[in-house]
Design a protein around this motif. Structure first.
Motif, short mmCIF file in Angstrom:
data_model
loop_
_atom_site.label_atom_id
_atom_site.label_comp_id
_atom_site.label_asym_id
_atom_site.label_seq_id
_atom_site.Cartn_x
_atom_site.Cartn_y
_atom_site.Cartn_z
N VAL A 54 0.83 -1.20 0.00
CA VAL A 54 0.00 0.00 0.00
C VAL A 54 0.87 1.26 0.00
O VAL A 54 0.55 2.24 -0.68
N GLU A 55 1.96 1.24 0.74
CA GLU A 55 2.86 2.39 0.74
C GLU A 55 3.43 2.63 -0.65
O GLU A 55 3.56 3.78 -1.09
N ALA A 56 3.78 1.56 -1.36
CA ALA A 56 4.25 1.70 -2.74
C ALA A 56 3.16 2.32 -3.60
O ALA A 56 3.43 3.20 -4.43
N GLY A 57 1.93 1.91 -3.38
CA GLY A 57 0.82 2.47 -4.15
C GLY A 57 0.64 3.95 -3.87
O GLY A 57 0.37 4.74 -4.80
N ARG A 58 0.80 4.36 -2.61
CA ARG A 58 0.68 5.79 -2.29
C ARG A 58 1.75 6.60 -3.01
O ARG A 58 1.49 7.71 -3.48
N SER A 59 2.95 6.05 -3.09
CA SER A 59 4.02 6.76 -3.80
C SER A 59 3.72 6.88 -5.28
O SER A 59 4.01 7.91 -5.90
N VAL A 60 3.14 5.83 -5.85
CA VAL A 60 2.77 5.87 -7.27
C VAL A 60 1.75 6.97 -7.52
O VAL A 60 1.92 7.80 -8.43
N VAL A 61 0.69 7.03 -6.71
CA VAL A 61 -0.36 8.00 -6.98
C VAL A 61 0.06 9.43 -6.60
O VAL A 61 -0.48 10.40 -7.14
#
Length: 220
Positions: free
Chosen positions: A152-159
């Motif tokens: 999820v943290e990786a996803g936050r960085s992507v968005v």
């Protein structure tokens, strides 16, 4: 796929944050196959992590080291899939002799096809072998919880880098959180990929440590 396409995608997503950066090719000096570490229980990194955070509890070092490794795996894979529709081949993955940095000796990969493709690559291909080799007793649920949190943290960085990918990133992450060992380890609770996990990484137990924002022990 053409190696150049994978290399271009990985170089592009490296700009999303430090965990997205994979060394691509280059001299083999200073690198070794990460599977050697899995078989050896990641002992050097577990001990170094525990020392860095000032704790004698090696299970805390193991948890934090595994969380960081999960972030280094999920970040480039998720970024490449969402932003470029490709998946890097991490079958052969090297780790730096002196740190947790990762390298693909020869960039290659495939077109992104499904969430399960990513789960197989990261969780079954790397995180489960790592967990199986640990010499320190750490609850498997905690390690899967770390994997979910890192995802999820990786996803936050992507968005953050690509707000236009918010909807597909949220859909992909929500689906992945229903797979295998990630199931039941946490849920996205609001827009912007805010997350609440059902386990704790133990970081609060190190000197001056705190409960992470997504921790199951944090105040709701």
């Amino acid at each position: 796929m053409e190696p150049k396409s994978i290399q271009t995608a990985l170089e592009s997503v490296a700009e999303f944050g430090s965990f997205f950066s994979l060394q691509l090719g280059g001299d083999d000096t200073g690198w070794h196959d990460v599977k050697i570490d899995y078989a050896a229980g990641f002992t050097d990194l577990v001990e170094a992590t525990a020392a860095k955070y000032g704790t004698r509890e090696l299970r805390i070092g193991a948890s934090i080291a595994q969380l960081g490794h999960a972030a280094r795996l999920w970040s480039p894979v998720l970024g490449a899939a969402l932003a470029h529709g490709v998946v890097p081949d991490l079958t052969r993955l090297d780790r730096a002799d002196d740190s947790g940095r990762l390298r693909v000796p020869s960039p290659s990969g495939w077109r992104y096809e499904s969430p399960e493709q990513l789960y197989d690559l990261v969780v079954r291909g790397h995180l489960e072998p790592m967990a199986a080799g640990l010499r320190v007793k750490v609850a498997r649920g905690l390690l899967y919880g770390n994997a979910a949190s890192a995802l999820v943290e990786a996803g936050r960085s992507v968005v953050t880098a690509r707000p236009d990918l918010t909807e597909p990133a949220t859909d992909l992450i929500t689906t992945l959180l229903s797979y295998g060992g990630l199931s039941g380890k946490g849920a996205v609770i609001s827009a912007g990929l805010a997350f609440r996990r059902t386990t704790c990484c133990l970081y609060y137990r190190v000197p001056d440590g705190i409960k992470c924002d997504d921790c199951s022990l944090a105040e709701k």
